[in-house]
Motif scaffolding. Structure first.
Motif, PDB file in Angstrom:
ATOM      1  N   VAL A 255      12.166  -9.045 -29.197  1.00 26.91           N
ATOM      2  CA  VAL A 255      12.117  -7.899 -28.303  1.00 26.91           C
ATOM      3  C   VAL A 255      10.725  -7.291 -28.375  1.00 26.91           C
ATOM      4  N   GLU A 256      10.082  -7.142 -27.236  1.00 25.60           N
ATOM      5  CA  GLU A 256       8.738  -6.593 -27.218  1.00 25.60           C
ATOM      6  C   GLU A 256       8.540  -5.773 -25.942  1.00 25.60           C
ATOM      7  N   PRO A 257       7.737  -4.723 -26.015  1.00 27.05           N
ATOM      8  CA  PRO A 257       7.506  -3.892 -24.828  1.00 27.05           C
ATOM      9  C   PRO A 257       6.540  -4.556 -23.868  1.00 27.05           C
ATOM     10  N   LEU A 258       6.713  -4.287 -22.582  1.00 23.13           N
ATOM     11  CA  LEU A 258       5.708  -4.647 -21.588  1.00 23.13           C
ATOM     12  C   LEU A 258       4.686  -3.509 -21.555  1.00 23.13           C
ATOM     13  N   GLU A 259       3.432  -3.837 -21.746  1.00 25.72           N
ATOM     14  CA  GLU A 259       2.389  -2.819 -21.790  1.00 25.72           C
ATOM     15  C   GLU A 259       2.032  -2.382 -20.374  1.00 25.72           C
ATOM     16  N   LEU A 260       2.499  -1.227 -19.990  1.00 27.02           N
ATOM     17  CA  LEU A 260       2.271  -0.709 -18.645  1.00 27.02           C
ATOM     18  C   LEU A 260       1.195   0.367 -18.668  1.00 27.02           C
ATOM     19  N   THR A 261       0.598   0.596 -17.501  1.00 23.01           N
ATOM     20  CA  THR A 261      -0.500   1.566 -17.439  1.00 23.01           C
ATOM     21  C   THR A 261      -0.010   3.006 -17.426  1.00 23.01           C
ATOM     22  N   ARG A 262       1.247   3.207 -17.170  1.00 23.62           N
ATOM     23  CA  ARG A 262       1.809   4.553 -17.256  1.00 23.62           C
ATOM     24  C   ARG A 262       3.298   4.460 -17.528  1.00 23.62           C
ATOM     25  N   ARG A 263       3.855   5.551 -17.972  1.00 25.00           N
ATOM     26  CA  ARG A 263       5.284   5.637 -18.216  1.00 25.00           C
ATOM     27  C   ARG A 263       6.022   5.676 -16.882  1.00 25.00           C
ATOM     28  N   ILE A 264       7.129   4.954 -16.805  1.00 30.16           N
ATOM     29  CA  ILE A 264       7.981   5.001 -15.611  1.00 30.16           C
ATOM     30  C   ILE A 264       8.987   6.129 -15.808  1.00 30.16           C
ATOM     31  N   GLU A 265       9.109   6.980 -14.814  1.00 28.31           N
ATOM     32  CA  GLU A 265      10.055   8.091 -14.934  1.00 28.31           C
ATOM     33  C   GLU A 265      11.463   7.594 -14.596  1.00 28.31           C
ATOM     34  N   ASN A 266      12.239   7.318 -15.638  1.00 29.10           N
ATOM     35  CA  ASN A 266      13.629   6.858 -15.508  1.00 29.10           C
ATOM     36  C   ASN A 266      13.764   5.522 -14.776  1.00 29.10           C
ATOM     37  N   PRO A 267      13.278   4.421 -15.374  1.00 33.51           N
ATOM     38  CA  PRO A 267      13.509   3.112 -14.768  1.00 33.51           C
ATOM     39  C   PRO A 267      14.993   2.786 -14.772  1.00 33.51           C
ATOM     40  N   ASP A 268      15.488   2.381 -13.622  1.00 29.62           N
ATOM     41  CA  ASP A 268      16.930   2.153 -13.508  1.00 29.62           C
ATOM     42  C   ASP A 268      17.200   0.752 -13.001  1.00 29.62           C
ATOM     43  N   GLY A 269      17.554   0.608 -11.722  1.00 31.74           N
ATOM     44  CA  GLY A 269      17.889  -0.702 -11.199  1.00 31.74           C
ATOM     45  C   GLY A 269      16.700  -1.651 -11.201  1.00 31.74           C
ATOM     46  N   LEU A 270      16.924  -2.901 -11.598  1.00 34.92           N
ATOM     47  CA  LEU A 270      15.894  -3.937 -11.610  1.00 34.92           C
ATOM     48  C   LEU A 270      16.354  -5.114 -10.751  1.00 34.92           C
ATOM     49  N   ALA A 271      15.409  -5.746 -10.106  1.00 36.71           N
ATOM     50  CA  ALA A 271      15.698  -6.966  -9.352  1.00 36.71           C
ATOM     51  C   ALA A 271      14.465  -7.846  -9.383  1.00 36.71           C
ATOM     52  N   LEU A 272      14.664  -9.132  -9.176  1.00 33.65           N
ATOM     53  CA  LEU A 272      13.564 -10.095  -9.201  1.00 33.65           C
ATOM     54  C   LEU A 272      13.377 -10.672  -7.807  1.00 33.65           C
ATOM     55  N   THR A 273      12.128 -10.706  -7.341  1.00 38.34           N
ATOM     56  CA  THR A 273      11.845 -11.309  -6.043  1.00 38.34           C
ATOM     57  C   THR A 273      11.790 -12.825  -6.196  1.00 38.34           C
ATOM     58  N   PRO A 274      11.901 -13.572  -5.106  1.00 34.24           N
ATOM     59  CA  PRO A 274      11.856 -15.036  -5.212  1.00 34.24           C
ATOM     60  C   PRO A 274      10.574 -15.564  -5.835  1.00 34.24           C
ATOM     61  N   ASP A 275       9.466 -14.801  -5.737  1.00 33.67           N
ATOM     62  CA  ASP A 275       8.216 -15.282  -6.330  1.00 33.67           C
ATOM     63  C   ASP A 275       8.015 -14.778  -7.757  1.00 33.67           C
ATOM     64  N   ARG A 277       8.232 -11.606  -9.023  1.00 34.13           N
ATOM     65  CA  ARG A 277       7.825 -10.231  -9.272  1.00 34.13           C
ATOM     66  C   ARG A 277       9.049  -9.365  -9.558  1.00 34.13           C
ATOM     67  N   LEU A 278       8.799  -8.274 -10.250  1.00 33.02           N
ATOM     68  CA  LEU A 278       9.867  -7.384 -10.683  1.00 33.02           C
ATOM     69  C   LEU A 278       9.896  -6.134  -9.817  1.00 33.02           C
ATOM     70  N   LEU A 279      11.060  -5.855  -9.227  1.00 35.18           N
ATOM     71  CA  LEU A 279      11.274  -4.609  -8.504  1.00 35.18           C
ATOM     72  C   LEU A 279      11.934  -3.628  -9.457  1.00 35.18           C
ATOM     73  N   VAL A 280      11.356  -2.446  -9.587  1.00 38.27           N
ATOM     74  CA  VAL A 280      11.870  -1.433 -10.503  1.00 38.27           C
ATOM     75  C   VAL A 280      12.176  -0.171  -9.711  1.00 38.27           C
ATOM     76  N   LEU A 281      13.410   0.279  -9.797  1.00 38.78           N
ATOM     77  CA  LEU A 281      13.795   1.539  -9.172  1.00 38.78           C
ATOM     78  C   LEU A 281      13.447   2.678 -10.122  1.00 38.78           C
ATOM     79  N   GLU A 282      12.417   3.451  -9.770  1.00 40.02           N
ATOM     80  CA  GLU A 282      12.017   4.596 -10.590  1.00 40.02           C
ATOM     81  C   GLU A 282      12.836   5.807 -10.147  1.00 40.02           C
TER      82      GLU A 282
END
Length: 326
Positions: A255-275, A277-282
Motif C-alpha cells: 500500500v503506497e500513496p499516490l503523490e499528488l500536487t494538492r489534496r483532493i477535497e473528499n475523493p469519492d467515486g472513482l472510474a477508469l477510462t478506456p485509456d 486514466r483515472l476519473l475522480v469525483l471530488e
C-alpha cells in the motif's frame, strides 16, 4: 461509482456499529448534495463511454443530462453494462432503475427485505449479477425510536429480478464502494473498519485484503475504489483527501500513496477510462466546489493533474440545470 456518497455517511464514523443490531437515526442528507453526486457520476460514466477513438474536446461535447422520475428519491449508486445500459440505485429505497441506451427508464428491481438501498452498484458482465451496497440510512421507527438495520451487501440476478445472495459485512462493517475483480468477485472498501475486503463469489467467505494504517488517517477512511488494467487497486481516502495504490501479490500486498500536487477535497467515486486514466469525483462537501478530476496514475509523473476540457464540462449538468421528469 458513484453522490457525494460519503457526504451521506459522514456521521457514520461517529456512530459506527459495535455489536448492535441497529443504530440510532441520524438526519438524512439534503437533496442538493445527492443530486450533485449523481450529476457528476453521470458525467463520469458518460465521458468514459465517449472517450474511445475520440479526443477530449469531442468527448466533453458528448456529455448530456439524464432526467430521472420524480418518484425516485435520493438517487446515488450507478453502474453501466457493456451495451451502455445504466442501473441507478437510491439511498432511501432498494428499487433500482434501468436506463437503456435509447433513453427508456424503467424499474429493473423492486426493494426487498435484504435490499433496501442501493448506494453503490456494480454490474459484472462475467456473471450477469448486479452487486449492490445496501445501508439503512433513514432507519425505521420501532417503539417510538428510530433504529437502523445492519448494513448489507448483495448480488442481484437482474435478469430474474431476484436477490441471488445477501449478507452483512464482518464486524458490522460498512460497504462504501466496490470494484470487480474480473473473475466473478468484488473488492470492497469498508469505511468504518478502514480495510479492503475481497469476496471471491456470492456466498464465499469475506477476506481482508489489507487494513494497512495508511487506510485510516482521517475520520472517514476508504471510499471509492477501482481496479486498474494492471490489476492494482486505487483507493480514495474520503476525509484525508488522498489516493492510495494497493498492489496485489500472491504473498501479500503493498500500500503506497499516490503523490499528488494538492489534496483532493473528499475523493469519492472513482472510474477508469478506456485509456487507463483515472476519473475522480471530488465531493468537496465543505466548500461546495465539487469537480470531476482526470489523473494519469501510470504516467511519468503520477502527481500531474490533467486539466482537460473534461473537468470544465461537468458543471453543465450541475443541480442548477438538472431536471426531474414526471
Amino acid at each position: 461509482m458513484m453522490t457525494s456518497r460519503p457526504d451521506m455517511i459522514a456521521g457514520l464514523a461517529a456512530s459506527a456499529p459495535s455489536g448492535r443490531a441497529a443504530e440510532r437515526h441520524r438526519t438524512p442528507p439534503s437533496r442538493p448534495g445527492l443530486r450533485d453526486g449523481l450529476s457528476y457520476l453521470f458525467c463520469a460514466f458518460l465521458i468514459t463511454a465517449a472517450l474511445p477513438g475520440m479526443d477530449e474536446a469531442h468527448a466533453a461535447d458528448s456529455v448530456r443530462e439524464i432526467p430521472l422520475p420524480t418518484s425516485f428519491d435520493y438517487p446515488n449508486g450507478i453502474t453501466t453494462t457493456p451495451d451502455g445500459t445504466l442501473y441507478v440505485g437510491s439511498v432511501t429505497s432498494g428499487d433500482i432503475l434501468r436506463i437503456t441506451p435509447e433513453g427508456t427508464i424503467e424499474r429493473a428491481f423492486q426493494e426487498t427485505e435484504t435490499v433496501f438501498a442501493g448506494t453503490a452498484l456494480r454490474f459484472d458482465p462475467t456473471t450477469g449479477l448486479l452487486w449492490v451496497a445496501s445501508p439503512d440510512f433513514l432507519g425505521q421507527e420501532i417503539d417510538g425510536e428510530q433504529v437502523r438495520r445492519p448494513h448489507r451487501i448483495g448480488a442481484i440476478d437482474i435478469a430474474q429480478r431476484r436477490v441471488f445472495w445477501s449478507s452483512t459485512l464482518p464486524d458490522d462493517g460498512f460497504a462504501n464502494d466496490m470494484a470487480l475483480d474480473g473473475t466473478g468477485g468484488i473488492y470492497i472498501t469498508d469505511s468504518i473498519r478502514d480495510r479492503i475486503l475481497h469476496l471471491a463469489a456470492p456466498g464465499a467467505a469475506f477476506e481482508t485484503v489489507t487494513d494497512d494504517p495508511l487506510l485510516s488517517p482521517g475520520d472517514l477512511g476508504p471510499a471509492g475504489i477501482v481496479m486498474t488494467r494492471g490489476g492494482d487497486l486505487i483507493i480514495g481516502l474520503y476525509s484525508e483527501g488522498a489516493l492510495l495504490r494497493v498492489t496485489l501479490y500472491e504473498a501479500g500486498v503493498r500500500v503506497e500513496p499516490l503523490e499528488l500536487t494538492r489534496r483532493i477535497e473528499n475523493p469519492d467515486g472513482l472510474a477508469l477510462t478506456p485509456d487507463g486514466r483515472l476519473l475522480v469525483l471530488e465531493g468537496a462537501v465543505r466548500s461546495g466546489d465539487g469537480k470531476l478530476l482526470v489523473i494519469d496514475p501510470n504516467g511519468p509523473s503520477p502527481s500531474r493533474w490533467r486539466h482537460s476540457p473534461t473537468v470544465s464540462t461537468c458543471p453543465s449538468i450541475s443541480p442548477s440545470s438538472a431536471t426531474r421528469s414526471p
